[in-house]
Design a protein around this motif. Structure first.
Motif, PDB file in Angstrom:
ATOM      1  N   PHE A 251       0.846  -1.183   0.000  1.00 25.56           N
ATOM      2  CA  PHE A 251       0.000   0.000   0.000  1.00 25.56           C
ATOM      3  C   PHE A 251       0.883   1.234   0.000  1.00 25.56           C
ATOM      4  N   GLU A 252       0.506   2.208  -0.789  1.00 23.79           N
ATOM      5  CA  GLU A 252       1.204   3.490  -0.821  1.00 23.79           C
ATOM      6  C   GLU A 252       0.197   4.563  -0.430  1.00 23.79           C
ATOM      7  N   ILE A 253       0.341   5.107   0.756  1.00 23.93           N
ATOM      8  CA  ILE A 253      -0.571   6.154   1.205  1.00 23.93           C
ATOM      9  C   ILE A 253      -0.165   7.463   0.547  1.00 23.93           C
ATOM     10  N   VAL A 254      -1.097   8.060  -0.168  1.00 26.30           N
ATOM     11  CA  VAL A 254      -0.872   9.332  -0.849  1.00 26.30           C
ATOM     12  C   VAL A 254      -1.254  10.484   0.075  1.00 26.30           C
ATOM     13  N   SER A 255      -2.394  10.333   0.753  1.00 30.86           N
ATOM     14  CA  SER A 255      -2.876  11.380   1.645  1.00 30.86           C
ATOM     15  C   SER A 255      -3.807  10.764   2.679  1.00 30.86           C
ATOM     16  N   LYS A 256      -3.821  11.380   3.869  1.00 29.40           N
ATOM     17  CA  LYS A 256      -4.707  10.912   4.935  1.00 29.40           C
ATOM     18  C   LYS A 256      -5.030  12.105   5.818  1.00 29.40           C
ATOM     19  N   LEU A 257      -6.278  12.180   6.231  1.00 30.41           N
ATOM     20  CA  LEU A 257      -6.704  13.221   7.162  1.00 30.41           C
ATOM     21  C   LEU A 257      -7.645  12.589   8.171  1.00 30.41           C
ATOM     22  N   VAL A 258      -7.450  12.929   9.437  1.00 31.22           N
ATOM     23  CA  VAL A 258      -8.281  12.375  10.499  1.00 31.22           C
ATOM     24  C   VAL A 258      -8.794  13.498  11.376  1.00 31.22           C
ATOM     25  N   THR A 259     -10.101  13.508  11.616  1.00 30.84           N
ATOM     26  CA  THR A 259     -10.714  14.359  12.631  1.00 30.84           C
ATOM     27  C   THR A 259     -11.481  13.421  13.565  1.00 30.84           C
ATOM     28  N   PRO A 260     -11.969  13.910  14.697  1.00 30.06           N
ATOM     29  CA  PRO A 260     -12.735  13.013  15.573  1.00 30.06           C
ATOM     30  C   PRO A 260     -14.031  12.489  14.932  1.00 30.06           C
ATOM     31  N   GLU A 261     -14.574  13.196  13.940  1.00 26.67           N
ATOM     32  CA  GLU A 261     -15.855  12.817  13.344  1.00 26.67           C
ATOM     33  C   GLU A 261     -15.746  12.128  11.985  1.00 26.67           C
ATOM     34  N   LEU A 262     -14.615  12.303  11.276  1.00 25.77           N
ATOM     35  CA  LEU A 262     -14.499  11.796   9.921  1.00 25.77           C
ATOM     36  C   LEU A 262     -13.021  11.648   9.566  1.00 25.77           C
ATOM     37  N   ALA A 263     -12.729  10.671   8.719  1.00 28.12           N
ATOM     38  CA  ALA A 263     -11.352  10.480   8.250  1.00 28.12           C
ATOM     39  C   ALA A 263     -11.398  10.011   6.813  1.00 28.12           C
ATOM     40  N   TYR A 264     -10.330  10.302   6.081  1.00 22.65           N
ATOM     41  CA  TYR A 264     -10.228   9.771   4.722  1.00 22.65           C
ATOM     42  C   TYR A 264      -8.793   9.370   4.450  1.00 22.65           C
ATOM     43  N   ILE A 265      -8.661   8.502   3.444  1.00 28.03           N
ATOM     44  CA  ILE A 265      -7.347   8.103   2.969  1.00 28.03           C
ATOM     45  C   ILE A 265      -7.420   7.955   1.455  1.00 28.03           C
ATOM     46  N   LEU A 266      -6.356   8.376   0.805  1.00 25.69           N
ATOM     47  CA  LEU A 266      -6.155   8.120  -0.619  1.00 25.69           C
ATOM     48  C   LEU A 266      -4.898   7.281  -0.698  1.00 25.69           C
ATOM     49  N   GLU A 267      -5.009   6.105  -1.323  1.00 29.35           N
ATOM     50  CA  GLU A 267      -3.857   5.228  -1.402  1.00 29.35           C
ATOM     51  C   GLU A 267      -3.866   4.453  -2.708  1.00 29.35           C
TER      52      GLU A 267
END
Length: 145
Positions: free
Chosen positions: A75-91
């Motif tokens: 897996f190659e993680i391109v971007s990730k963002l985490v908040t207490p209510e929502l998170a996303y990852i692009l990989e």
């Protein structure tokens, strides 16, 4: 424990579940997906699915039934963002498996965007979009005939 730590653990578990998926076993992935009406799945094999019933059917009929005996390459993680209510990852997911009627292992890569949210104290996948576009494409590749 922070939301980032929780999401990182969730992603690790999802990656392990995906390892089972490419072997032909969709159950560990299904366990990590939200069962709510707003869950969505856009996989490279068919139209988008919305709602748990459609998503579960798509996972089993249009994805896991056409992929078997595979393994995860990485897996190659391109971007990730985490908040207490929502998170996303692009990989980028790199895998190999027997696809369709083919009995040979075929390497493939998918560009994947996933969105997660906490539900009842644990993170769940609420959206997954995967497609095979991992390198630059000419604009003409978008033309549908």
């Amino acid at each position: 424990m922070s939301a980032t730590d929780d999401v990182d653990r969730f992603i690790e578990r999802y990656h392990l579940a995906l390892g089972e998926f490419v072997k032909g076993n969709p159950e560990p992935v299904k366990e990590m997906v939200s069962h709510k009406d707003d869950v969505t799945l856009a996989n490279p094999l068919g139209p988008p699915a919305r709602g748990w019933d459609e998503v579960a059917k798509t996972i089993v009929e249009h994805a896991a039934s056409t992929i078997r005996d595979g393994e995860i390459i990485g897996f190659e993680i391109v971007s990730k963002l985490v908040t207490p209510e929502l998170a996303y990852i692009l990989e980028i997911e790199r895998q190999e498996a027997k696809l369709g009627a083919n009995d040979e292992l075929t390497p493939f890569a998918l560009r994947v965007t996933m969105i997660f949210r906490p539900e009842d104290g644990q993170w769940k996948l609420v959206h997954r979009h995967a497609d095979p576009i991992t390198t630059p494409q000419p604009v003409e590749s978008m033309i549908q005939e």
